[in-house]
Design a protein around this motif. Sequence first.
Motif, PDB file in Angstrom:
ATOM      1  N   GLY A 239       5.472  10.008 -59.099  1.00 62.39           N
ATOM      2  CA  GLY A 239       5.972   9.127 -60.057  1.00 62.39           C
ATOM      3  C   GLY A 239       7.479   8.721 -59.457  1.00 62.39           C
ATOM      4  N   ALA A 240       8.115   9.586 -58.909  1.00 63.43           N
ATOM      5  CA  ALA A 240       9.535   9.292 -58.429  1.00 63.43           C
ATOM      6  C   ALA A 240       9.332   8.509 -56.935  1.00 63.43           C
ATOM      7  N   VAL A 241       8.520   8.605 -56.291  1.00 67.03           N
ATOM      8  CA  VAL A 241       8.299   7.436 -55.255  1.00 67.03           C
ATOM      9  C   VAL A 241       7.800   6.166 -55.665  1.00 67.03           C
ATOM     10  N   GLY A 242       7.220   6.168 -56.916  1.00 67.32           N
ATOM     11  CA  GLY A 242       6.848   5.073 -57.376  1.00 67.32           C
ATOM     12  C   GLY A 242       8.159   4.170 -57.842  1.00 67.32           C
ATOM     13  N   VAL A 243       9.031   4.783 -58.496  1.00 62.70           N
ATOM     14  CA  VAL A 243      10.389   4.240 -58.983  1.00 62.70           C
ATOM     15  C   VAL A 243      11.064   3.804 -57.620  1.00 62.70           C
ATOM     16  N   ILE A 271      16.488   4.661 -49.453  1.00 64.22           N
ATOM     17  CA  ILE A 271      16.244   5.652 -50.581  1.00 64.22           C
ATOM     18  C   ILE A 271      15.792   6.846 -50.044  1.00 64.22           C
ATOM     19  N   GLY A 272      16.407   8.192 -50.604  1.00 65.72           N
ATOM     20  CA  GLY A 272      15.733   9.500 -50.384  1.00 65.72           C
ATOM     21  C   GLY A 272      15.296   9.930 -51.740  1.00 65.72           C
ATOM     22  N   VAL A 273      14.091  10.488 -51.789  1.00 70.91           N
ATOM     23  CA  VAL A 273      13.499  11.047 -52.874  1.00 70.91           C
ATOM     24  C   VAL A 273      13.370  12.500 -52.724  1.00 70.91           C
ATOM     25  N   ALA A 274      13.669  13.403 -53.786  1.00 68.33           N
ATOM     26  CA  ALA A 274      13.588  14.722 -53.658  1.00 68.33           C
ATOM     27  C   ALA A 274      12.810  15.179 -54.914  1.00 68.33           C
ATOM     28  N   THR A 275      11.867  15.963 -55.071  1.00 69.63           N
ATOM     29  CA  THR A 275      11.202  16.713 -56.311  1.00 69.63           C
ATOM     30  C   THR A 275      11.158  18.023 -56.350  1.00 69.63           C
ATOM     31  N   VAL A 276      11.427  18.845 -57.465  1.00 72.80           N
ATOM     32  CA  VAL A 276      11.315  20.167 -57.602  1.00 72.80           C
ATOM     33  C   VAL A 276      10.951  20.615 -58.876  1.00 72.80           C
ATOM     34  N   VAL A 277      10.070  21.564 -59.001  1.00 75.02           N
ATOM     35  CA  VAL A 277       9.871  22.272 -60.333  1.00 75.02           C
ATOM     36  C   VAL A 277      10.726  23.185 -60.558  1.00 75.02           C
ATOM     37  N   ALA A 278      11.716  22.657 -61.370  1.00 73.73           N
ATOM     38  CA  ALA A 278      13.051  23.384 -61.728  1.00 73.73           C
ATOM     39  C   ALA A 278      12.816  24.641 -62.174  1.00 73.73           C
ATOM     40  N   CYS A 307      11.917   7.500 -47.952  1.00 71.15           N
ATOM     41  CA  CYS A 307      11.475   8.797 -47.661  1.00 71.15           C
ATOM     42  C   CYS A 307      11.647   9.878 -48.747  1.00 71.15           C
ATOM     43  N   ALA A 308      10.358  10.670 -48.466  1.00 65.22           N
ATOM     44  CA  ALA A 308      10.410  11.711 -49.606  1.00 65.22           C
ATOM     45  C   ALA A 308      10.154  13.001 -49.290  1.00 65.22           C
ATOM     46  N   SER A 309      10.443  14.031 -49.968  1.00 63.74           N
ATOM     47  CA  SER A 309       9.891  15.401 -49.655  1.00 63.74           C
ATOM     48  C   SER A 309       8.335  15.237 -49.624  1.00 63.74           C
TER      49      SER A 309
END
Length: 314
Positions: A239-243, A271-278, A307-309
């Motif tokens: 979802g974040a990469v889509g945004v 754009i850099g994208v990072a995602t984590v399960v908080a 670029c994304a994690s």
Amino acid sequence: MDPLPTEPTDAATRPKILVVDDQTANILLVRDLFKDDYEIFMALNGEQAIEQCQAVMPDLILLDLVMPGMDGFEVCRLLKADVRTRAVPIIFVSAQREEADEARGFELGGVDYIVKPVNHTILRARVRTHLALKFQTDLLSAIALVDGLTGVANRRRFDEVLQADWLQCARLQQPISLLMLDVDHFKRFNDHYGHQAGDDCLRRVAQAIRQSARRPHDLTARYGGEEFACVLPDTDSAGAVGVAHAALAAIRELAIPHAASDVADVVTTSIGVATVVARHELTPQALIEEADRQLYQAKRQGRARVCASSSAEG
């Protein structure tokens, strides 16, 4: 200077009042008193009050003191301990007439204390007064948390929202994503076109980013200089990469000329994208650092890209 508004004037955004009382008759009385002016929500106990408050974010709470289970004091303490609800004014409405109870209510953060049986004229006046104070405070806070140039949130607001969203996602074990965006070769743009054109460029880029992060609880902020950030709670990596790609395309489609760029003939972003399960044992700073690393990779790989994690764990 024009006076500050006392409450929203749009009928579609009427002030929201949460009424908490274990006696249905008392709730219905208050509902009938205010239903023409305010949107009324109801809770019959403390647990429901917490859930309702987090769900609807009322503008004011009328809170009974003596209820089975969690009493009004404990409800107030929990709401004031939560960064999302601590600013909601609470008026205690109770049959308890002891000064010690009234004093404790104020010590816990209540703004008023009304003794039952309630005088309707007094209740109306105090509700209106505290709503007016809240809306004035909200307006001043909003002004203080907006970037003056671009109209999106400023760095202070970014820090506050990221912390609050992180805690919420950690409680629910949800993913949270962060986008870090940088206008490519912005110094060259300023040198070539002048600072006035640079300011206009940043304003247009900020609005394009905000329109790409469309959900009401997504936040677009100016992180500093020509760098922006998007906080996306309850959003996985896809979802974040889509945004991010939507923002990348929206900014390019602005077609702002950039003759000094060696990436494209129009303004672009990396754009850099990072995602984590908080999780409570982690911190939002780790998410910021990972998004920064991904932004650096986007620049190294030629800019004007995302670029994304590779891992949802960040």
